[in-house]
Design an enzyme around this catalytic site. Structure first.
Site, mmCIF file in Angstrom:
data_model
loop_
_atom_site.group_PDB
_atom_site.id
_atom_site.type_symbol
_atom_site.label_atom_id
_atom_site.label_comp_id
_atom_site.label_asym_id
_atom_site.label_seq_id
_atom_site.Cartn_x
_atom_site.Cartn_y
_atom_site.Cartn_z
ATOM 1 N N HIS A 82 5.779 0.628 -2.926
ATOM 2 C CA HIS A 82 4.387 1.079 -2.966
ATOM 3 C C HIS A 82 3.721 0.846 -1.621
ATOM 4 O O HIS A 82 3.858 -0.222 -1.023
ATOM 5 C CB HIS A 82 3.585 0.344 -4.039
ATOM 6 C CG HIS A 82 2.152 0.764 -4.081
ATOM 7 N ND1 HIS A 82 1.742 1.915 -4.700
ATOM 8 C CD2 HIS A 82 1.035 0.201 -3.542
ATOM 9 C CE1 HIS A 82 0.433 2.043 -4.558
ATOM 10 N NE2 HIS A 82 -0.017 1.019 -3.851
ATOM 11 N N ASP A 161 -6.178 1.955 -15.877
ATOM 12 C CA ASP A 161 -6.309 2.055 -14.420
ATOM 13 C C ASP A 161 -6.789 3.438 -14.009
ATOM 14 O O ASP A 161 -7.567 3.567 -13.062
ATOM 15 C CB ASP A 161 -4.982 1.734 -13.744
ATOM 16 C CG ASP A 161 -5.102 1.827 -12.231
ATOM 17 O OD1 ASP A 161 -5.848 1.017 -11.652
ATOM 18 O OD2 ASP A 161 -4.478 2.727 -11.635
ATOM 19 N N ARG A 168 -14.193 3.668 -9.757
ATOM 20 C CA ARG A 168 -14.326 2.934 -8.498
ATOM 21 C C ARG A 168 -14.482 3.893 -7.320
ATOM 22 O O ARG A 168 -15.232 3.634 -6.382
ATOM 23 C CB ARG A 168 -13.103 2.034 -8.284
ATOM 24 C CG ARG A 168 -13.060 0.825 -9.193
ATOM 25 C CD ARG A 168 -11.689 0.162 -9.180
ATOM 26 N NE ARG A 168 -11.308 -0.213 -7.825
ATOM 27 C CZ ARG A 168 -10.047 -0.256 -7.392
ATOM 28 N NH1 ARG A 168 -9.044 0.067 -8.198
ATOM 29 N NH2 ARG A 168 -9.799 -0.625 -6.156
ATOM 30 N N SER A 183 -4.878 -3.041 -9.852
ATOM 31 C CA SER A 183 -4.596 -1.613 -9.998
ATOM 32 C C SER A 183 -3.156 -1.311 -9.620
ATOM 33 O O SER A 183 -2.410 -0.671 -10.370
ATOM 34 C CB SER A 183 -5.561 -0.805 -9.121
ATOM 35 O OG SER A 183 -5.211 0.565 -9.109
ATOM 36 N N LYS A 187 0.395 -0.856 -12.554
ATOM 37 C CA LYS A 187 1.252 0.341 -12.584
ATOM 38 C C LYS A 187 2.693 -0.001 -12.241
ATOM 39 O O LYS A 187 3.636 0.486 -12.880
ATOM 40 C CB LYS A 187 0.721 1.402 -11.616
ATOM 41 C CG LYS A 187 -0.642 1.974 -12.003
ATOM 42 C CD LYS A 187 -0.985 3.196 -11.192
ATOM 43 C CE LYS A 187 -1.280 2.891 -9.739
ATOM 44 N NZ LYS A 187 -2.596 2.264 -9.536
#
Length: 432
Positions: A82, A161, A168, A183, A187
């Site tokens: 990520h 999320d 947000r 967040s 995931k």
């Protein structure tokens, strides 16, 4: 329990209980708490923070708000990667096939771009026929068969999320370490991988402005992952300048392909070699990082990495012949070179402005419903530390509509000049 009491509690800098956090996420996911109240709580969190325990509770509550992916049927170590977002970041398209060629199983769920940050799904969809949406069985089968699959996140995965991130994004509450960490990790943990590698960006083109803030975020995410029994490693990397030279979906895929053929930009190649070597050591497939680096270089040199990309594209319905002949990618109506008007050195190429400029000509979306023009974008001719002579090309702009005067001025302004030689930037600040 009243939600207004939870808002007031956080406004007064008090820690929320595990039960309060679970109740908030459950009720908000079910549509029983209005956005305006949750917006107030999010702003209180931005201003007053959360403890490590609160952040872990929020991560767990969001992780269990929908489906959990079970990857036990995939043989071998499953790795997910990520990035916290950046300009020109096509690392997944390079690092994923390289690791798969080394024997790692890459089971990755990716997202779309919003604003100046690009999305891996948008990039892959610039390949004719590529399908980002496989069901769970097909996803697992593909990872077992060829070692890699990159797909879109299902609607049932961490729905809390999705709702919170959308809120947000429009309430100025994105840049909060507890909210970003929960967040990302909710995931990643729900997606079922054994190991997670994080690329945490800092700089003007990232959420975290300084290396210290990026390090704090990385350490928070590592602790959240390890608490759930996952191996987590992180790279802290510079995003004051675009990664590589291409910014824009099809252009970035073409650059990723060039990198897999061993002809890519130095910064992108180095990031993938370093990141991959760490994973190979953690997986027990390399003795140390130097050995891991040799293995990663080998899969570039022998062609096995590019073959993995082609296999993935073909397996997901894409036209794999485009990997062999990148001239088949869509092309913009115009390619305009921007020429240097003086001699000097490039001190910085401002990532945030380059990303915004690319978005404005069709390479990104300001709103989720906006359509992307995959052929548009910017390819840098010069980067930080480069010497420039008058008449050199600073950038090539791929566009479908005329560029206005202000846009052109802003592109020139994205190049920060110096009359003295400038050192190349240090891309990788720290590995943890």
């Amino acid at each position: 329990m009243r939600f207004v009491d939870i808002i007031e509690k956080k406004r007064q800098k008090e820690a929320l209980t595990t039960e309060e956090i679970q109740w908030w996420i459950q009720k908000y996911t079910a549509g029983e708490i209005p956005d305006y109240q949750v917006s107030a709580l999010l702003m209180a969190i931005v201003l007053n923070g959360m403890t490590v325990r609160e952040t872990a509770d929020l991560t767990t509550a969001m992780m269990h708000s929908g489906d959990m992916i079970d990857l036990k049927e995939i043989r071998g170590l499953k790795v997910d990667k990520h990035s916290t977002g950046g300009v020109g970041d096509k690392t997944t398209l390079v690092l994923g096939p390289m690791l798969a060629a080394c024997g790692i199983k890459i089971a990755k769920m990716s997202g779309r771009g919003l604003g100046y940050t690009g999305g891996t799904l948008d990039k892959l969809e610039s390949i004719e026929g590529f399908n980002c949406y496989l069901d769970e069985k097909a996803f697992i089968r593909q990872v077992n068969d060829i070692g890699i699959a990159v797909i879109g996140q299902t609607e049932q995965l961490v729905p809390a999320d999705k709702k919170l991130y959308a809120l947000r994004d429009v309430t100025g509450t994105v840049a909060s370490i507890p909210l970003i960490a929960s967040s990302v990790m909710s995931k990643k943990l729900a997606a079922g991988a054994d190991m997670i590698e994080l690329d945490v960006k800092y700089g003007e083109g990232a959420f975290m402005q300084t290396p210290a803030h990026a390090l704090e975020l990385a350490q928070m995410m590592i602790s959240l992952g390890e608490a759930c029994g996952k191996k987590v490693r992180a790279m802290i990397t510079d995003m004051n300048e675009p990664l590589g030279r291409a910014v824009g979906n099809a252009l970035e895929v073409k650059e990723a392909i060039e990198t897999l053929y061993g002809r890519g930009p130095e910064d992108l190649t180095e990031l993938c070699l370093r990141g991959g070597s760490v994973i190979l050591v953690e997986a027990g497939l390399a003795v140390d990082e130097a050995d891991g680096r040799r293995r990663m270089q080998q899969v570039l040199e022998d062609g096995s990495a590019i073959r993995k990309l082609k296999a993935m594209v073909a397996a997901q319905g894409g036209n794999a012949s485009w990997i062999d002949d990148t001239e088949r990618f869509p092309k913009a109506a115009c390619v305009t070179p921007f020429i240097a008007e003086k001699d000097g050195y490039i001190e910085q190429v401002r990532a945030l402005e380059i990303g915004r400029l690319a978005m404005e000509i069709g390479a990104g979306r300001e709103r989720k419903e906006d359509a992307i023009q995959p052929e548009t974008g910017i390819v840098l001719g010069k980067k930080t530390g480069d010497r420039v002579a008058k008449g050199d090309v600073l950038a090539w702009v791929h566009h479908n509509r005329p560029l206005d005067v202000l846009w052109k001025e802003r592109l020139y302004g994205a190049f920060v000049w110096s009359d003295r030689e400038t050192a190349q930037k240090q891309l990788i600040y720290k590995m943890i």
